[in-house]
Scaffold this motif. Structure first.
Motif: not given
Ligand code: NZQ
Ligand code: ZN
Length: 389
Positions: A10, A146, A253
């Motif tokens: 991402t 993300s 993440n």
């Protein structure tokens, strides 16, 4: 430190005014569906900013994705996507809108004739492709912007379930701290508590000499302890909001969880409280976490002592006192954010504990924790301890 693979595709567009860059982030000829929730993005001007950035493009909208996004609602969006040949999804909202959009992305490309609920019952294992999606995050909390994970509820059967697939990572995520100024205090608090517990689920296990991951985790915890209450007191302080937003993203993440054992039992037990009683996700975590830590003191001893020492600066007293002090400080922090960790404060008396345990069993969640040693019996005891605390 354990071996690990780390992959996070991402692209993060972080900062003031970044929504204006959306046009560059999207393919030129995309047929875009903007997905959103109950309308907060209309009231705070975020939707207008998005439309301005996408002026002249082919854009449709789907609204009404509820907090704890519902399968029933999302399937209507899947129909729209297929009818209108949408080829890019743009989620604008909090974790619920982002998670819901991940589901839409996967369900829209799921093999014909298969019930998309299967995505949840198989935890995303059979997803072979998904529509591409991007995100404009409006609520720092889940890390969904993300990560490859989504949590979806089927209201007809009160089932709240998780799936994950590398195919549903957002291609990009816009994180503009200014869009969080309009959050109600309850959601600011929820976000900070959720992010805090994400860090603890990856940190409070047992030592594997992963110094980088530990110190990243401690840095994020200290930042949330400092900035969380300030976000409530100074809602338009940009730097405070920026620090909270970036902490919540880094909390989930993949970075701090790589190469270390993870727990996630607080989340799994908490999901049943939401499914059955509609509590906010973070409220359930505040209720379960202290009871879980108490129950697993022996297994988590070394990391609890490290947490007491490095995060709460508890250096006095014997080991037991320092551990109890750290658990009490965690509760007090949640209370300072305005999130009670007592079931009674949510009008719950524990009478539905057997039903929640039953739900866990139905999903095959019978061995939780970093040692997979938390049985259904233990879950019942943890719920009971939470009800009596
Ligand atoms: O629906 P709208 O009108 O947009 O209002 C929302 C919603 O009512 C409002 N809101 C969001 N941004 C706002 C705002 N109001 C004013 N100004 C803004 N800037 O906030 C309310 C709550 O939103 P929601 O998206 O439900 O909150 P959150 O981000 O906390 O997401 C919770 C969901 O994420 C799941 C939870 O289980 C829950 O379903 N989780 C997802 C995870 C993941 N994908 O990795 C991990 C988490 O552990 C969590 O389980
Ligand atoms: Zn969470």
């Amino acid at each position: 430190m354990r071996n690990f693979d780390l992959y996070n595709p991402t692209k993060i567009l972080f900062g003031k005014g970044k929504i204006a860059e959306l046009d560059n982030a999207l393919p030129a000829d995309a047929r875009i569906l903007i997905t959103y929730g109950g309308g907060s993005i209309k009231r705070n001007g975020v939707l207008a900013q998005v439309h301005q950035a996408l002026a002249g493009r082919k854009v449709l909208e789907f609204s009404g994705i509820e907090p704890n996004p519902g399968y029933e609602t999302l399937m209507k969006a899947v129909e729209l996507v297929q009818r209108e040949n949408i080829d890019f999804l743009l989620a604008v909202g909090g974790g619920s809108v982002l998670d819901g959009t991940k589901f839409i992305a996967a369900a829209a490309q799921y093999p014909a004739g298969r019930e998309p609920w299967e995505i949840l019952t198989t935890r995303g294992k059979h997803i072979e492709r998904a529509l591409p999606m991007g995100a404009v995050l409006t609520l720092p909390a889940t890390g969904s912007e993300s990560n490859p994970t989504a949590v979806i509820t089927r209201y007809a059967t009160a089932d709240k379930r998780v799936f994950a697939s590398p195919h549903v990572y957002p291609r990009f995520a816009v994180l503009d701290p200014e869009v969080t100024y309009s959050l109600p205090a309850r959601q600011v608090a929820n976000g900070v508590v959720d992010a805090f517990v994400h860090i603890l689920e990856q940190y409070l296990t047992y030592p594997v000499n992963a110094k980088v991951q530990d110190r990243f985790a401690e840095g994020l915890l200290l930042t949330l302890i400092e900035e969380g209450p300030r976000a409530l007191a100074e809602p338009t302080n940009y730097d405070v909001r920026a620090n909270v937003m970036w902490s919540a993203s880094l909390a989930l993440n993949g970075l701090i969880g790589a190469g270390v054992p993870q727990d996630w039992s607080t989340h799994m037990l908490g999901h049943e409280l939401t499914a059955l009683h509609g509590l906010d996700h973070a409220q359930t975590l505040a209720i379960i976490l202290p009871a879980l830590l108490n129950a697993k003191k022996a297994q988590k001893r070394d990391k609890l002592l490290q947490y007491a020492d490095r995060v709460w600066q508890l250096h006095q007293g014997d080991e037991e006192q320092r551990i109890d002090g750290a658990i009490a400080a965690t509760r007090a922090f949640f209370a300072r954010m305005g999130v009670s960790s007592r079931m009674a404060d949510y009008q719950l008396d524990g009478s539905t504990i057997p039903a929640m345990v039953e739900k866990l069993q139905q999903q095959g969640i019978t061995a939780l924790g970093e040692h997979q040693d938390i049985t259904l019996q233990d879950c019942r005891r943890i719920y009971e301890a939470a009800a009596n605390s």
